[in-house]
Design a protein around this motif. Sequence first.
Motif, PDB file in Angstrom:
ATOM      1  N   ARG A  10      14.139  -5.139   2.680  1.00 23.01           N
ATOM      2  CA  ARG A  10      13.302  -5.333   3.866  1.00 23.01           C
ATOM      3  C   ARG A  10      12.350  -6.513   3.674  1.00 23.01           C
ATOM      4  O   ARG A  10      12.126  -7.302   4.610  1.00 23.01           O
ATOM      5  N   THR A  11      11.787  -6.655   2.471  1.00 22.59           N
ATOM      6  CA  THR A  11      10.886  -7.771   2.203  1.00 22.59           C
ATOM      7  C   THR A  11      11.625  -9.103   2.330  1.00 22.59           C
ATOM      8  O   THR A  11      11.107 -10.065   2.934  1.00 22.59           O
ATOM      9  N   VAL A  12      12.834  -9.169   1.768  1.00 24.15           N
ATOM     10  CA  VAL A  12      13.634 -10.395   1.872  1.00 24.15           C
ATOM     11  C   VAL A  12      13.970 -10.685   3.328  1.00 24.15           C
ATOM     12  O   VAL A  12      13.877 -11.833   3.791  1.00 24.15           O
ATOM     13  N   TYR A  13      14.363  -9.648   4.059  1.00 25.10           N
ATOM     14  CA  TYR A  13      14.718  -9.816   5.473  1.00 25.10           C
ATOM     15  C   TYR A  13      13.524 -10.321   6.284  1.00 25.10           C
ATOM     16  O   TYR A  13      13.653 -11.242   7.109  1.00 25.10           O
ATOM     17  N   SER A  49       0.817  -1.225   0.000  1.00 26.87           N
ATOM     18  CA  SER A  49       0.000   0.000   0.000  1.00 26.87           C
ATOM     19  C   SER A  49       0.845   1.267   0.000  1.00 26.87           C
ATOM     20  O   SER A  49       0.467   2.268  -0.618  1.00 26.87           O
ATOM     21  N   GLY A  50       1.993   1.228   0.687  1.00 31.01           N
ATOM     22  CA  GLY A  50       2.790   2.449   0.811  1.00 31.01           C
ATOM     23  C   GLY A  50       3.815   2.640  -0.266  1.00 31.01           C
ATOM     24  O   GLY A  50       4.252   3.777  -0.518  1.00 31.01           O
ATOM     25  N   PHE A  51       4.218   1.533  -0.931  1.00 34.68           N
ATOM     26  CA  PHE A  51       5.272   1.648  -1.944  1.00 34.68           C
ATOM     27  C   PHE A  51       4.816   1.179  -3.323  1.00 34.68           C
ATOM     28  O   PHE A  51       4.902   1.932  -4.297  1.00 34.68           O
ATOM     29  N   LEU A  52       4.347  -0.059  -3.441  1.00 36.93           N
ATOM     30  CA  LEU A  52       4.066  -0.613  -4.761  1.00 36.93           C
ATOM     31  C   LEU A  52       2.954   0.139  -5.495  1.00 36.93           C
ATOM     32  O   LEU A  52       3.102   0.478  -6.678  1.00 36.93           O
ATOM     33  N   CYS A  53       1.837   0.395  -4.805  1.00 40.26           N
ATOM     34  CA  CYS A  53       0.713   1.086  -5.469  1.00 40.26           C
ATOM     35  C   CYS A  53       1.084   2.498  -5.917  1.00 40.26           C
ATOM     36  O   CYS A  53       0.867   2.864  -7.090  1.00 40.26           O
ATOM     37  N   PRO A  54       1.668   3.343  -5.043  1.00 43.31           N
ATOM     38  CA  PRO A  54       2.106   4.664  -5.524  1.00 43.31           C
ATOM     39  C   PRO A  54       3.165   4.573  -6.622  1.00 43.31           C
ATOM     40  O   PRO A  54       3.156   5.375  -7.568  1.00 43.31           O
ATOM     41  N   PHE A  55       4.070   3.603  -6.524  1.00 47.40           N
ATOM     42  CA  PHE A  55       5.117   3.455  -7.531  1.00 47.40           C
ATOM     43  C   PHE A  55       4.518   3.135  -8.899  1.00 47.40           C
ATOM     44  O   PHE A  55       4.965   3.662  -9.929  1.00 47.40           O
ATOM     45  N   LEU A  56       3.503   2.284  -8.947  1.00 49.73           N
ATOM     46  CA  LEU A  56       2.853   1.970 -10.216  1.00 49.73           C
ATOM     47  C   LEU A  56       2.170   3.197 -10.805  1.00 49.73           C
ATOM     48  O   LEU A  56       2.217   3.423 -12.025  1.00 49.73           O
ATOM     49  N   ILE A  57       1.541   4.006  -9.944  1.00 52.02           N
ATOM     50  CA  ILE A  57       0.903   5.243 -10.427  1.00 52.02           C
ATOM     51  C   ILE A  57       1.954   6.180 -11.010  1.00 52.02           C
ATOM     52  O   ILE A  57       1.778   6.757 -12.099  1.00 52.02           O
ATOM     53  N   ILE A  58       3.064   6.352 -10.304  1.00 51.43           N
ATOM     54  CA  ILE A  58       4.141   7.224 -10.783  1.00 51.43           C
ATOM     55  C   ILE A  58       4.713   6.691 -12.086  1.00 51.43           C
ATOM     56  O   ILE A  58       4.974   7.449 -13.034  1.00 51.43           O
ATOM     57  N   LEU A  59       4.912   5.379 -12.170  1.00 54.85           N
ATOM     58  CA  LEU A  59       5.479   4.775 -13.379  1.00 54.85           C
ATOM     59  C   LEU A  59       4.574   4.989 -14.581  1.00 54.85           C
ATOM     60  O   LEU A  59       5.043   5.346 -15.677  1.00 54.85           O
ATOM     61  N   ILE A  60       3.274   4.798 -14.404  1.00 58.69           N
ATOM     62  CA  ILE A  60       2.328   5.006 -15.505  1.00 58.69           C
ATOM     63  C   ILE A  60       2.335   6.476 -15.934  1.00 58.69           C
ATOM     64  O   ILE A  60       2.374   6.787 -17.133  1.00 58.69           O
ATOM     65  N   VAL A 116      13.055  11.772  -9.847  1.00 66.89           N
ATOM     66  CA  VAL A 116      12.156  10.871  -9.130  1.00 66.89           C
ATOM     67  C   VAL A 116      12.533   9.408  -9.403  1.00 66.89           C
ATOM     68  O   VAL A 116      12.576   8.576  -8.480  1.00 66.89           O
ATOM     69  N   CYS A 117      12.836   9.098 -10.661  1.00 68.92           N
ATOM     70  CA  CYS A 117      13.246   7.728 -10.989  1.00 68.92           C
ATOM     71  C   CYS A 117      14.560   7.379 -10.287  1.00 68.92           C
ATOM     72  O   CYS A 117      14.746   6.245  -9.833  1.00 68.92           O
ATOM     73  N   GLY A 118      15.469   8.353 -10.201  1.00 67.97           N
ATOM     74  CA  GLY A 118      16.720   8.127  -9.494  1.00 67.97           C
ATOM     75  C   GLY A 118      16.498   7.858  -8.020  1.00 67.97           C
ATOM     76  O   GLY A 118      17.158   6.996  -7.418  1.00 67.97           O
ATOM     77  N   LEU A 119      15.559   8.585  -7.406  1.00 67.62           N
ATOM     78  CA  LEU A 119      15.243   8.365  -5.994  1.00 67.62           C
ATOM     79  C   LEU A 119      14.730   6.947  -5.772  1.00 67.62           C
ATOM     80  O   LEU A 119      15.152   6.249  -4.842  1.00 67.62           O
ATOM     81  N   PHE A 120      13.820   6.502  -6.638  1.00 68.07           N
ATOM     82  CA  PHE A 120      13.280   5.158  -6.484  1.00 68.07           C
ATOM     83  C   PHE A 120      14.350   4.097  -6.732  1.00 68.07           C
ATOM     84  O   PHE A 120      14.389   3.079  -6.039  1.00 68.07           O
ATOM     85  N   ALA A 121      15.222   4.346  -7.702  1.00 65.09           N
ATOM     86  CA  ALA A 121      16.238   3.355  -8.045  1.00 65.09           C
ATOM     87  C   ALA A 121      17.313   3.244  -6.978  1.00 65.09           C
ATOM     88  O   ALA A 121      17.813   2.148  -6.690  1.00 65.09           O
ATOM     89  N   VAL A 122      17.705   4.369  -6.367  1.00 66.21           N
ATOM     90  CA  VAL A 122      18.832   4.379  -5.440  1.00 66.21           C
ATOM     91  C   VAL A 122      18.395   4.142  -4.002  1.00 66.21           C
ATOM     92  O   VAL A 122      19.080   3.449  -3.241  1.00 66.21           O
ATOM     93  N   CYS A 123      17.258   4.719  -3.607  1.00 64.32           N
ATOM     94  CA  CYS A 123      16.848   4.682  -2.201  1.00 64.32           C
ATOM     95  C   CYS A 123      15.654   3.778  -1.931  1.00 64.32           C
ATOM     96  O   CYS A 123      15.747   2.825  -1.133  1.00 64.32           O
ATOM     97  N   LEU A 124      14.535   4.050  -2.571  1.00 69.01           N
ATOM     98  CA  LEU A 124      13.271   3.455  -2.147  1.00 69.01           C
ATOM     99  C   LEU A 124      13.120   1.997  -2.548  1.00 69.01           C
ATOM    100  O   LEU A 124      12.769   1.151  -1.717  1.00 69.01           O
ATOM    101  N   ALA A 125      13.363   1.685  -3.830  1.00 64.64           N
ATOM    102  CA  ALA A 125      13.184   0.302  -4.284  1.00 64.64           C
ATOM    103  C   ALA A 125      14.152  -0.661  -3.593  1.00 64.64           C
ATOM    104  O   ALA A 125      13.715  -1.715  -3.099  1.00 64.64           O
ATOM    105  N   PRO A 126      15.466  -0.370  -3.513  1.00 62.43           N
ATOM    106  CA  PRO A 126      16.365  -1.305  -2.808  1.00 62.43           C
ATOM    107  C   PRO A 126      15.991  -1.515  -1.349  1.00 62.43           C
ATOM    108  O   PRO A 126      16.105  -2.629  -0.838  1.00 62.43           O
TER     109      PRO A 126
END
Length: 343
Positions: A256-259, A196-207, A241-251
């Motif tokens: 965290r999900t793997v952990y 809810s906090g990352f994937l859904c907003p990220f898809l909206i931004i990507l579109i 914005v894409c750089g922020l997601f690539a460097v900070c948010l997505a990793p």
Amino acid sequence: MKMLNKTLNGTSETALCPLEENYKHILLPLAYSLVFVLGLFLNGAMLWLCCCTKEWTCTTIYLVNLAVADLLYIFSLPLLIISYAMQDIWIFGELLCKMVRFLFYNNLYGSILLLTCISVHRFLGICYPIRSLAYMTRRLAVIGTAISWILVLMQLLPSLIYARTGFINNQTVCYDLTSPDNFRNYYAYGMALTVSGFLCPFLIILICYCLMIRSLLQTTGKTSHMSSAVRAKSIRTILLVCGLFAVCLAPFHITRTVYLYVRVHRKADCPLLQGASLFYKIWRPLVGLNSCFSPLLYFLSSQTNRVRLIQELRLHKADLLPRPAVKGKESDIPSGGSSLAAE
């Protein structure tokens, strides 16, 4: 070898895998100190210029809210710096522990939602410049900001319950996510928060950005009237914005999900658990660099903002410099002139 007491796992039960985390006591204080200095300077400079601006645009409203969330998080960093420098010992009480953890996620997911608002705003302005005029108002920007903060608060209320202090080796600690005995319950919440906090907003931004890029690359149509400067500004915003997601948010969200998954379902696999913990806890302070992003978006998206900052800094520096003494009588100085003008 497989039996380990609570010193390493934080519980009274035996643990299967020891986690080597001495790196935290050097890396995290240094990383958080860097974020504190850069974030305080950049967000302070941006708020200073925004306060000097008579008329705010919709983007300014979003960015000011971003800066406020950044500063709230930045002001909590000294507590973490002290704690990690003291070998994870927490001396500030459970209430401040909950506040520090809440402000981190408040900044993280508040930033993502506000960036989503900015992206939708830019998308409408570029792809539907005429039809979107009725929706490009400051009133709607304020409403969008308020809705974003309400959604963030609803998402993060459980984090105030999960965040807590505990005892490891007779010393108080502030758990990063939650106490080990409550980790399985936190797992479901952590997965829901990621979606809810990352994937859904990220898809909206990507579109939005895919459609914006398609419009900007067209030589005819809705964006044909745009000047090269406006196109460059839009492209810089997309890249930032894409750089922020690539460097900070997505990793961060991936690690965290793997952990979380490994801690719950594969905790007996010691090398995997050690690796997942290492990568997650390295990226956690790096994601704090997103608190330096909104000022960069503000300054790099417009040459006017950069020029204003340089001018304000020069004026402020000139006011701080001592005025040189002028030889001669005071009456020799022309009326209304300063000592610098007299020279």
